[in-house]
Scaffold this motif. Structure first.
Motif, PDB file in Angstrom:
ATOM      1  N   LEU A 150      -0.793   2.472   5.375  1.00 57.13           N
ATOM      2  CA  LEU A 150      -1.590   3.244   4.423  1.00 57.13           C
ATOM      3  C   LEU A 150      -0.727   3.694   3.240  1.00 57.13           C
ATOM      4  N   ALA A 151       0.490   4.155   3.535  1.00 55.52           N
ATOM      5  CA  ALA A 151       1.385   4.565   2.450  1.00 55.52           C
ATOM      6  C   ALA A 151       1.777   3.370   1.591  1.00 55.52           C
ATOM      7  N   ASP A 152       2.016   2.211   2.235  1.00 54.86           N
ATOM      8  CA  ASP A 152       2.389   1.008   1.484  1.00 54.86           C
ATOM      9  C   ASP A 152       1.298   0.612   0.495  1.00 54.86           C
ATOM     10  N   ILE A 153       0.063   0.535   0.980  1.00 57.74           N
ATOM     11  CA  ILE A 153      -1.013   0.014   0.130  1.00 57.74           C
ATOM     12  C   ILE A 153      -1.538   1.079  -0.834  1.00 57.74           C
TER      13      ILE A 153
ATOM     14  N   PRO B 102       0.725  17.351   6.793  1.00 62.07           N
ATOM     15  CA  PRO B 102       2.135  17.032   7.051  1.00 62.07           C
ATOM     16  C   PRO B 102       2.481  15.583   6.770  1.00 62.07           C
ATOM     17  N   PHE B 103       1.585  14.662   7.123  1.00 61.66           N
ATOM     18  CA  PHE B 103       1.865  13.242   6.918  1.00 61.66           C
ATOM     19  C   PHE B 103       1.828  12.887   5.437  1.00 61.66           C
ATOM     20  N   ALA B 104       0.893  13.487   4.705  1.00 65.73           N
ATOM     21  CA  ALA B 104       0.842  13.247   3.261  1.00 65.73           C
ATOM     22  C   ALA B 104       2.105  13.788   2.592  1.00 65.73           C
ATOM     23  N   MET B 105       2.533  14.991   2.982  1.00 66.18           N
ATOM     24  CA  MET B 105       3.761  15.565   2.421  1.00 66.18           C
ATOM     25  C   MET B 105       4.970  14.693   2.746  1.00 66.18           C
TER      26      MET B 105
ATOM     27  N   THR C 175      -5.428  10.951  -0.094  1.00 67.33           N
ATOM     28  CA  THR C 175      -6.759  10.468   0.286  1.00 67.33           C
ATOM     29  C   THR C 175      -6.676   9.587   1.525  1.00 67.33           C
ATOM     30  N   ALA C 176      -5.653   8.721   1.575  1.00 69.99           N
ATOM     31  CA  ALA C 176      -5.478   7.831   2.724  1.00 69.99           C
ATOM     32  C   ALA C 176      -5.267   8.628   4.002  1.00 69.99           C
ATOM     33  N   ASN C 177      -4.429   9.667   3.948  1.00 65.95           N
ATOM     34  CA  ASN C 177      -4.188  10.479   5.129  1.00 65.95           C
ATOM     35  C   ASN C 177      -5.416  11.302   5.500  1.00 65.95           C
ATOM     36  N   ALA C 178      -6.185  11.738   4.503  1.00 65.81           N
ATOM     37  CA  ALA C 178      -7.429  12.455   4.798  1.00 65.81           C
ATOM     38  C   ALA C 178      -8.435  11.530   5.474  1.00 65.81           C
TER      39      ALA C 178
ATOM     40  N   ASP D  86       0.749   5.932  -6.045  1.00 65.80           N
ATOM     41  CA  ASP D  86      -0.310   6.886  -6.368  1.00 65.80           C
ATOM     42  C   ASP D  86      -0.334   7.983  -5.309  1.00 65.80           C
ATOM     43  N   THR D  87       0.229   9.160  -5.612  1.00 62.77           N
ATOM     44  CA  THR D  87       0.295  10.244  -4.626  1.00 62.77           C
ATOM     45  C   THR D  87      -1.082  10.781  -4.270  1.00 62.77           C
TER      46      THR D  87
END
Length: 498
Positions: free
Chosen positions: A151-154, A408-411, A164-167, A158-159
């Motif tokens: 998710l972070a890769d794709i 936490p994962f987004a941070m 949004t991906a983690n949500a 764009d922070t």
């Protein structure tokens, strides 16, 4: 710490593909919800005493401590033509299928291996269960780490998309929770799979088997959809990485800790305390409903089973609130300081809910003592008001849980993007701050509960204290992530170095 970078950052993918990858969380969490709602009672049915049930759950944190950093490291450097993350996701899904078969059929295998149907303790079944449980937790870690890293890769650089991906991942965890807890609360699901009922496996056990069959099917469908629809950037092979994987891995782990910046260290501390608060309740929530709220005992009468089913209903309500809150986090955490403030405030809400379990327990005990019961008969179940209060606690806890599963994962992804760390390894390091408190709670909750009469409340009180400390640190020490970056073509090094 050596971190590979691609010639250019991976381009941000569409929201539809990010949503598809995040949907794997529904399949993973379906099985995890079954673990949380049904496996502690199941373990006790196999003959494991309550005070040792928590030790069985050490499988999860120990495997997470070892597996996620290893999988993160090797997925960061995977050169497969199928991509870096997808091979690990596929392998994890296959292992889940093997594991749930062993768990569901532990009693049958135990009896065929020599366990007596007439003895309360079934050692061979317990052994099969523990092996299956270890495999399941290894498989879950193989799935979740690479899935979040993908998710972070794709999301590229764009922070906003990272958050949004983690949500979305948190939202689909809620979907999986709803499905899992709903399935766990159904007492006649085994009729769909009549072959699951055997001499060694009663209706409760058969329901667990049936739930796991559905779990496997859901995870398989979602995994295949991601494998087919989402493409990763293939990394070229490097000769200088051959033959020194073990040495490089140890060096990378040590280097990852040495090079962690202050924001990441504070994030790890807040996360660690946050999970000390959560794990006691997650481990014993349905057991609390069966014993303290309903006044039942494992394997005796109907009250305990009624309480466990009511706990599964509470967890389903929790999951509904979790899903709604997960979608709202994208908007609630938009400001520069909003994410840490939100996390800090909901930790106080978590502490309040954990303390309210004491009030509900005392009211339930008072009701039982006031009831006139014939000697040897079971007391009546709690009245609607007490049951509603317990279910309300479950539901409200969905609010802080959504934040715990997302912020936490987004941070971590954003901090790692700024510091130049591989997403897989960095999220594996974050996972250490989750599994260490799980190990701590698993080790201390049994002796702690025994010291105070064998109930679940001491672990909940410990969690409330940890939640308050975590909230204070989040509000006072945890730094805010930088403002959103929404460009896809800028040349800054992005999340998921290659």
């Amino acid at each position: 710490m050596e971190v590979e970078a691609a010639n250019s950052p991976e381009k941000s993918s569409s929201i539809s593909k990010i949503t598809l990858v995040a949907s794997i969380a529904a399949g993973v969490q379906f099985g995890w919800a079954l673990q949380l709602s049904l496996l502690t009672p199941y373990v006790q049915q196999l003959g494991v005493p309550h005070k040792w049930a928590a030790v069985v759950w050490l499988c999860g944190p120990i495997s997470g401590l070892l597996v996620q950093p290893i999988v993160g490291y090797y997925s960061d450097r995977c050169r497969s033509r199928f991509g870096r993350r997808r091979p690990f996701i596929a392998a994890g899904a296959a292992l889940v299928a093997i594991a749930v078969f062993l768990i569901g059929y532990a009693a049958d295998i135990g009896v065929r291996s020599g366990d007596s149907l007439h003895k309360s303790t079934k050692p061979r079944a317990v052994l099969v269960f523990v092996v299956g449980f270890w495999i399941l937790d290894v498989a879950n870690n193989m799935l979740q780490g690479p899935c979040r890293a993908l998710l972070a890769d794709i999301s590229g650089s764009d922070t906003k998309k990272m958050r949004t991906a983690n949500a979305l991942y948190s939202f689909f965890m809620a979907v999986g929770n709803v499905l899992g807890y709903a399935a766990g609360s159904l007492k006649n699901l085994h009729k769909v799979f009549p072959f699951t009922v055997t001499k060694a496996c009663d209706m409760y056990c058969a329901n667990l088997k049936s739930c796991f069959f559905i779990s496997i099917a859901l995870l398989a469908v979602l995994t295949v959809m991601v494998m087919v629809s989402v493409r990763e950037k293939t990394m070229p092979s490097r000769d200088d990485e051959k033959g020194e994987g073990g040495v490089r891995f140890v060096g990378e782990i040590i280097g990852a800790f040495k090079e962690l910046k202050k924001p990441m260290w504070i994030l790890l501390l807040v996360t660690c305390l946050n999970w000390i608060a959560w794990f006691g309740f997650l481990l014993f929530d349905t057991d609390w409903m069966g014993k303290e709220v309903y006044g039942g005992a494992v394997g005796k009468g109907r009250l305990y089973d009624m309480g466990v089913r009511a706990g599964s209903l509470g967890l389903m309500l929790n999951a509904v609130v979790l899903g709604v809150m997960s979608l709202g986090i994208v908007y609630l955490a938009r400001g520069v300081n909003s994410a840490r403030q939100l996390w800090g405030v909901v930790n106080f809400l978590l502490a309040l809910c954990l303390l309210m379990t004491i009030l509900v327990t005392k009211l339930a005990e008072k009701h039982r003592h006031a009831s006139h019961v014939v000697a040897g008969a079971e007391p009546p179940p709690p009245p609607a008001g007490i049951k509603a209060g317990a279910l309300l606690i479950f539901a409200i806890l969905g609010i802080p849980q959504a934040v715990t599963f997302s912020i936490p994962f987004a941070m971590a992804s954003i901090f790692c993007s700024n510091s130049g760390a591989g997403q897989g390894l960095s999220l594996g390091v974050l996972n250490i701050s989750i599994v260490v408190p799980q190990m701590f709670v698993s080790l201390v909750s049994g002796p702690l509960d025994s010291a105070f009469g064998g109930g679940n409340l001491p672990a909940f009180v410990l969690g409330a204290i940890a939640a308050v400390v975590s909230g204070v640190l989040a509000l006072t020490l945890l730094p805010s992530p930088p403002p959103d970056r929404e460009t896809e073509t800028e040349t800054v090094v992005a999340a998921g170095f290659h």
